[in-house]
Design a protein around this motif. Structure first.
Motif, short mmCIF file in Angstrom:
data_model
loop_
_atom_site.label_atom_id
_atom_site.label_comp_id
_atom_site.label_asym_id
_atom_site.label_seq_id
_atom_site.Cartn_x
_atom_site.Cartn_y
_atom_site.Cartn_z
N ALA A 28 -0.92 -5.94 -9.17
CA ALA A 28 -1.85 -5.12 -9.68
C ALA A 28 -3.04 -5.66 -9.14
O ALA A 28 -3.61 -4.61 -8.55
CB ALA A 28 -2.19 -5.46 -11.34
N MET A 29 -3.37 -6.90 -8.66
CA MET A 29 -4.62 -7.15 -8.13
C MET A 29 -4.72 -6.72 -6.77
O MET A 29 -5.54 -6.48 -6.10
CB MET A 29 -4.75 -8.60 -8.27
CG MET A 29 -4.87 -9.43 -9.60
SD MET A 29 -6.55 -8.79 -10.26
CE MET A 29 -5.75 -7.86 -11.65
N LEU A 30 -3.46 -6.80 -6.21
CA LEU A 30 -3.56 -6.31 -4.69
C LEU A 30 -2.87 -4.74 -4.28
O LEU A 30 -2.64 -4.44 -3.21
CB LEU A 30 -2.87 -7.18 -3.95
CG LEU A 30 -3.20 -8.72 -4.03
CD1 LEU A 30 -1.99 -9.67 -3.20
CD2 LEU A 30 -4.44 -8.93 -3.56
N HIS A 31 -2.57 -4.02 -5.46
CA HIS A 31 -2.00 -2.67 -5.01
C HIS A 31 -2.73 -1.66 -4.31
O HIS A 31 -2.11 -0.80 -3.78
CB HIS A 31 -1.41 -2.19 -6.72
CG HIS A 31 -2.52 -1.71 -7.49
ND1 HIS A 31 -3.24 -2.06 -8.25
CD2 HIS A 31 -2.81 -0.19 -7.41
CE1 HIS A 31 -4.07 -1.19 -8.79
NE2 HIS A 31 -3.94 -0.10 -8.27
N ASP A 32 -4.19 -2.04 -4.43
CA ASP A 32 -4.82 -0.88 -3.40
C ASP A 32 -5.62 -1.66 -2.40
O ASP A 32 -6.41 -0.91 -1.76
CB ASP A 32 -5.98 -0.31 -4.31
CG ASP A 32 -5.40 0.90 -5.19
OD1 ASP A 32 -4.38 1.32 -5.00
OD2 ASP A 32 -5.84 1.34 -6.32
N ILE A 33 -5.41 -2.70 -1.95
CA ILE A 33 -6.07 -3.56 -1.08
C ILE A 33 -5.77 -2.90 0.40
O ILE A 33 -6.43 -2.98 1.54
CB ILE A 33 -5.57 -5.05 -0.93
CG1 ILE A 33 -6.85 -5.66 -0.37
CG2 ILE A 33 -4.50 -5.50 -0.42
CD1 ILE A 33 -6.95 -7.32 -0.82
N GLY A 34 -4.87 -2.15 0.59
CA GLY A 34 -4.31 -1.35 1.77
C GLY A 34 -5.16 -0.35 2.22
O GLY A 34 -5.45 0.13 3.32
N ILE A 35 -6.24 0.03 1.33
CA ILE A 35 -7.26 0.98 1.46
C ILE A 35 -8.14 0.28 2.21
O ILE A 35 -9.15 0.97 2.77
CB ILE A 35 -7.47 1.94 0.27
CG1 ILE A 35 -6.40 2.43 -0.15
CG2 ILE A 35 -8.66 2.80 0.37
CD1 ILE A 35 -6.86 3.42 -1.43
N VAL A 36 -8.72 -0.79 2.06
CA VAL A 36 -9.70 -1.51 2.29
C VAL A 36 -9.50 -1.69 3.86
O VAL A 36 -8.51 -1.68 4.55
CB VAL A 36 -9.77 -2.93 1.99
CG1 VAL A 36 -10.89 -3.88 2.54
CG2 VAL A 36 -9.82 -2.91 0.33
N PRO A 37 -10.71 -1.38 4.61
CA PRO A 37 -10.59 -1.37 5.96
C PRO A 37 -10.10 -2.59 6.64
O PRO A 37 -9.26 -2.47 7.73
CB PRO A 37 -11.98 -1.12 6.48
CG PRO A 37 -12.56 -0.28 5.41
CD PRO A 37 -12.03 -0.95 4.10
N ALA A 38 -10.35 -3.78 6.19
CA ALA A 38 -9.68 -4.74 6.75
C ALA A 38 -8.19 -4.95 6.81
O ALA A 38 -7.54 -5.62 7.80
CB ALA A 38 -10.26 -6.08 6.10
N PHE A 39 -7.55 -4.14 5.84
CA PHE A 39 -6.01 -4.22 5.69
C PHE A 39 -5.45 -3.09 5.97
O PHE A 39 -4.20 -2.81 5.78
CB PHE A 39 -5.88 -4.77 4.15
CG PHE A 39 -6.34 -6.16 4.11
CD1 PHE A 39 -5.74 -7.37 4.70
CD2 PHE A 39 -7.61 -6.42 3.24
CE1 PHE A 39 -6.27 -8.55 4.52
CE2 PHE A 39 -7.66 -7.61 2.79
CZ PHE A 39 -7.39 -8.80 3.55
N ASP A 40 -6.13 -1.97 6.24
CA ASP A 40 -5.68 -0.64 6.42
C ASP A 40 -4.74 -0.72 7.84
O ASP A 40 -5.05 -1.55 8.59
CB ASP A 40 -6.93 0.24 6.80
CG ASP A 40 -6.33 1.77 6.68
OD1 ASP A 40 -5.14 2.17 6.49
OD2 ASP A 40 -7.10 2.56 7.12
N ASN A 41 -3.46 -0.01 7.63
CA ASN A 41 -2.57 0.01 8.78
C ASN A 41 -2.75 1.47 9.38
O ASN A 41 -2.84 2.48 8.75
CB ASN A 41 -1.19 -0.18 8.12
CG ASN A 41 -0.16 -0.50 9.22
OD1 ASN A 41 0.44 0.64 9.57
ND2 ASN A 41 0.18 -1.66 9.55
N VAL A 42 -2.41 1.33 10.72
CA VAL A 42 -2.66 2.64 11.28
C VAL A 42 -1.50 3.69 10.93
O VAL A 42 -1.82 4.87 11.13
CB VAL A 42 -2.63 2.54 12.80
CG1 VAL A 42 -1.12 1.84 13.48
CG2 VAL A 42 -2.82 3.69 13.62
#
Length: 201
Positions: free
Chosen positions: A61-75
């Motif tokens: 739950a804590m990390l489910h949207d962290i892929g939206i953050v620019p630092a963790f966004d994937n191409v």
């Protein structure tokens, strides 16, 4: 049922996941991930779901949207898969074995499925319906109204509709092969703007 019924696991992985989320998320998105965990745990109670890995559910739950953050966004990867890999790295560092770390990836990916069979993945199911309530307004009457008010008072929605809406629209535009595109075409922006928790509480 009360907010204090649910206590975050006192484990290295849980503390690290909360700290990482707080470091990279805005206040609006951070409150969203905490509420999503609380809704998921509350659904487990009202549906009498017994055997749950609470630490796995919390970290996911804590990390489910962290892929939206620019630092963790994937191409190329969807934001949920990118976030799942962040969870794999974090939990591996916290001492989880490879199979359990992989479960965090699965749960985070599945939270964006249209539905999850609880017999197949109970934590994935709970996170999917927890985020479904917080983002799309699904099943707003399934949890006690007093509990919902208490959670919203402690973790208000702030600018979630705008921030998450902007983030998922950007993901869908750049990665139309991912679940973000399905969410956008399914009207998630309108659902956020007219969310029952915004209007009723």
């Amino acid at each position: 049922m009360h907010l204090r019924t649910f206590t975050p696991p006192a484990t290295p992985a849980a503390r690290a996941a909360r700290a990482l989320a707080a470091q990279y998320h805005s206040a609006s998105i951070q409150n969203h991930v905490v509420r999503s965990w609380l809704w998921a745990e509350a659904f487990a109670v009202v549906e009498d779901r017994g055997d749950i890995d609470h630490e796995l559910l919390y970290v996911s739950a804590m990390l489910h949207d962290i892929g939206i953050v620019p630092a963790f966004d994937n191409v190329d990867l969807s934001y949920e898969e990118a976030g799942g890999h962040v969870a794999v790295a974090l939990t591996t560092g916290a001492g989880w074995d490879a199979e359990r770390s992989r479960r965090a990836l699965e749960v985070i990916i599945r939270h964006n499925w249209p539905s999850v069979d609880p017999a197949m993945d109970i934590e994935g199911y709970l996170l999917e319906i927890g985020t479904g309530l917080d983002i799309s307004g699904a099943r707003p009457d399934a949890l006690p109204a007093d509990f919902i008010r208490e959670v919203l008072a402690e973790y208000p929605r702030l600018q979630l509709a705008r921030e998450f809406g902007d983030g998922v629209v950007a993901q869908a535009a750049r990665k139309p092969h991912t679940a973000a595109h399905r969410l956008v075409t399914g009207g998630v922006v309108g659902k956020l703007e007219n969310h029952p928790l915004e209007r009723t509480f």
